[in-house]
Scaffold this motif. Structure first.
Motif, PDB file in Angstrom:
ATOM      1  N   PRO A  12       0.839  -1.205   0.000  1.00  0.00           N
ATOM      2  CA  PRO A  12       0.000   0.000   0.000  1.00  0.00           C
ATOM      3  C   PRO A  12       0.872   1.253   0.000  1.00  0.00           C
ATOM      4  O   PRO A  12       1.931   1.289   0.636  1.00  0.00           O
ATOM      5  CB  PRO A  12      -0.790  -0.124   1.310  1.00  0.00           C
ATOM      6  N   TYR A  13       0.455   2.262  -0.735  1.00  0.00           N
ATOM      7  CA  TYR A  13       1.249   3.473  -0.896  1.00  0.00           C
ATOM      8  C   TYR A  13       1.205   4.272   0.404  1.00  0.00           C
ATOM      9  O   TYR A  13       0.161   4.810   0.786  1.00  0.00           O
ATOM     10  CB  TYR A  13       0.688   4.292  -2.063  1.00  0.00           C
ATOM     11  N   VAL A 101      11.797  10.908 -16.002  1.00  0.00           N
ATOM     12  CA  VAL A 101      12.752   9.888 -15.563  1.00  0.00           C
ATOM     13  C   VAL A 101      12.037   8.612 -15.109  1.00  0.00           C
ATOM     14  O   VAL A 101      12.522   7.503 -15.343  1.00  0.00           O
ATOM     15  CB  VAL A 101      13.652  10.440 -14.446  1.00  0.00           C
ATOM     16  N   LYS A 102      10.871   8.742 -14.487  1.00  0.00           N
ATOM     17  CA  LYS A 102      10.175   7.546 -13.997  1.00  0.00           C
ATOM     18  C   LYS A 102       9.863   6.592 -15.145  1.00  0.00           C
ATOM     19  O   LYS A 102      10.081   5.378 -15.029  1.00  0.00           O
ATOM     20  CB  LYS A 102       8.886   7.937 -13.268  1.00  0.00           C
ATOM     21  N   PRO A 127      10.906   6.112  -4.440  1.00  0.00           N
ATOM     22  CA  PRO A 127      10.291   4.785  -4.594  1.00  0.00           C
ATOM     23  C   PRO A 127      10.491   4.107  -5.941  1.00  0.00           C
ATOM     24  O   PRO A 127      10.596   2.877  -6.002  1.00  0.00           O
ATOM     25  CB  PRO A 127       8.807   5.069  -4.322  1.00  0.00           C
ATOM     26  N   ILE A 128      10.545   4.858  -7.047  1.00  0.00           N
ATOM     27  CA  ILE A 128      10.654   4.179  -8.339  1.00  0.00           C
ATOM     28  C   ILE A 128      11.989   3.455  -8.483  1.00  0.00           C
ATOM     29  O   ILE A 128      12.098   2.514  -9.289  1.00  0.00           O
ATOM     30  CB  ILE A 128      10.458   5.176  -9.517  1.00  0.00           C
ATOM     31  N   HIS A 129      13.001   3.829  -7.705  1.00  0.00           N
ATOM     32  CA  HIS A 129      14.295   3.140  -7.829  1.00  0.00           C
ATOM     33  C   HIS A 129      14.166   1.655  -7.488  1.00  0.00           C
ATOM     34  O   HIS A 129      14.496   0.806  -8.315  1.00  0.00           O
ATOM     35  CB  HIS A 129      15.347   3.831  -6.966  1.00  0.00           C
ATOM     36  N   PRO A 130      13.679   1.287  -6.314  1.00  0.00           N
ATOM     37  CA  PRO A 130      13.504  -0.154  -6.075  1.00  0.00           C
ATOM     38  C   PRO A 130      12.286  -0.744  -6.778  1.00  0.00           C
ATOM     39  O   PRO A 130      12.326  -1.895  -7.249  1.00  0.00           O
ATOM     40  CB  PRO A 130      13.339  -0.238  -4.553  1.00  0.00           C
ATOM     41  N   TYR A 131      11.198   0.033  -6.895  1.00  0.00           N
ATOM     42  CA  TYR A 131       9.972  -0.572  -7.413  1.00  0.00           C
ATOM     43  C   TYR A 131       9.983  -0.750  -8.922  1.00  0.00           C
ATOM     44  O   TYR A 131       9.212  -1.558  -9.455  1.00  0.00           O
ATOM     45  CB  TYR A 131       8.750   0.210  -6.933  1.00  0.00           C
ATOM     46  N   SER A 132      10.855  -0.063  -9.625  1.00  0.00           N
ATOM     47  CA  SER A 132      11.017  -0.375 -11.044  1.00  0.00           C
ATOM     48  C   SER A 132      11.517  -1.800 -11.206  1.00  0.00           C
ATOM     49  O   SER A 132      11.120  -2.510 -12.148  1.00  0.00           O
ATOM     50  CB  SER A 132      11.996   0.606 -11.702  1.00  0.00           C
TER      51      SER A 132
END
Length: 389
Positions: A12-13, A101-102, A127-132
């Protein structure tokens, strides 16, 4: 919903919980000072807006564009790197325009890793660094970062302890949310490490221009041999206050750029061409607007830091980014970052981002975004002072 397999690994965000409290307070008539989401409030410089408006009047710019970005923009990107960092970029093979960038990072990781591949990412981090990697089926190993941490030592330890060996390391300096900065020597050590272990580097350089007190952020590509092991993303969002325009680009290793170009050719037709044309003007035009944007964030940083310290909340002054990373005062540390963020909304009428939303090592911190003017920041400080007293 159980059919949506890729959502199973997304928690969950965290930020949504705090945003809900903020919106409820506003609906109840509370004047909430919003220092939460890093959404720039500074308008895009007028000459950039004017160029986009002019280009949008021409019907030939209404057609599909190129997924890799128009040639003139890629040339402008190459010239920008040459002028600023003395780095040579081939606009045809070593640069690509992305829809922010995302998007670019997500699709690059998607085309780079296979399910089960290990990705190293700082924690806490954007967050996008690990969740990508998680969205792409990878496994993420978080490397502790921030105050009181030696990231490179932690990286060495993780390398010795991890099997299978990682395939990608994602970095971002100046760093969101911790505001940590590095020098060129750090990137040189990273390049040597990447070569030794055959690991790809992705560097997110979103805050290249938001630096203070004489500090100038180095580009990862300035490090000797950097283009042999990795790429760097840059965003127009912060330097040129073009967040909603969604323009970024990736430069560096031609093989990696080629992989991103190939997958993007299946997924999109590029950014609306008038926006790309305006981005050329941004990169090639007078950079005084960048300095003025940077000065605005510096003034806001000084206002916030001075106010917090006077209120009894000792917080160090960052040398980069548009954020302040503040350890929760001792008397409230037991609450954790989510409950403390709710507490600030309810008691001080100030919204911040809970550190837990950036990773488990962030739970003792909250992040302030410098997205309100000095008058509003001072109003928020008054609310925080009442709470602290």
């Amino acid at each position: 919903m159980d059919k949506f397999a890729r959502l199973d690994r997304l928690p969950p965000y965290v930020f949504a919980t705090v945003n809900k409290i903020k919106m409820e307070a506003r609906r109840a008539g509370e004047d909430i000072i919003d220092l939460g989401m890093g959404n720039p409030d500074i308008g895009t410089p007028q000459h950039i807006v004017d160029k986009m408006t002019e280009a949008a009047q021409k019907p030939h710019n209404h057609r599909y564009s190129a997924s890799m970005g128009i040639t003139r923009l890629r040339v402008a990107i190459a010239n920008w790197y040459k002028e600023r960092y003395a780095v040579d970029i081939d606009p045809d093979t070593e640069s690509i325009v992305t829809i922010g960038v995302k998007e670019g990072m997500s699709h690059l990781v998607l085309v780079t890793i296979r399910p089960g591949d290990v990705i190293f990412s700082p924690t806490p981090t954007y967050p996008i660094h690990p969740y990508s990697a998680i969205i792409s089926g990878g496994d993420v190993r978080g490397i502790p970062a921030g105050p009181d941490q030696d990231f490179f030592d932690n990286l060495m330890q993780a390398t010795r302890q991890t099997w299978p060996k990682p395939k990608v390391l994602i970095l971002s300096y100046p760093h969101n949310p911790t505001t940590e900065v590095v020098d060129l020597e750090f990137f040189e050590k990273v390049v040597d490490w990447a070569k030794e272990h055959d690991i790809m580097i992705i560097h997110d350089f979103a805050y290249a221009d938001l630096t203070f007190d004489g500090y100038k952020a180095p580009s990862f590509l300035q490090a000797k041999g950097a283009k042999e092991v990795g790429v760097e993303f840059f965003s127009m969002s912060k330097s040129y206050s073009m967040a909603g325009w969604r323009v970024g680009y990736c430069v560096g290793n031609p093989e990696i750029i080629g992989a991103l170009r190939r997958i993007k050719s299946y997924l999109d037709y590029g950014i609306f061409q008038p926006i790309q044309i305006a981005s050329i003007i941004a990169l090639e035009g007078d950079q005084q607007c960048v300095r003025e944007i940077n000065d605005t964030y510096r003034e806001r940083r000084d206002t916030l830091i001075t106010g917090l310290n006077r209120a009894g909340w000792e917080v160090p002054s960052p040398k980069g980014t548009m954020f302040v990373w503040a350890k929760i005062p001792d008397q409230y540390l037991h609450m954790g970052s989510v409950e403390f963020s709710k507490f600030l909304i309810n008691e001080a009428q100030v919204a911040v981002s809970p550190g837990l939303g950036f990773g488990e090592y962030g739970d003792e911190y909250v992040r302030f975004a410098l997205i309100e003017n000095n008058m509003r920041i001072n109003q928020g400080i008054r609310g925080i002072r009442k709470v602290m007293q």
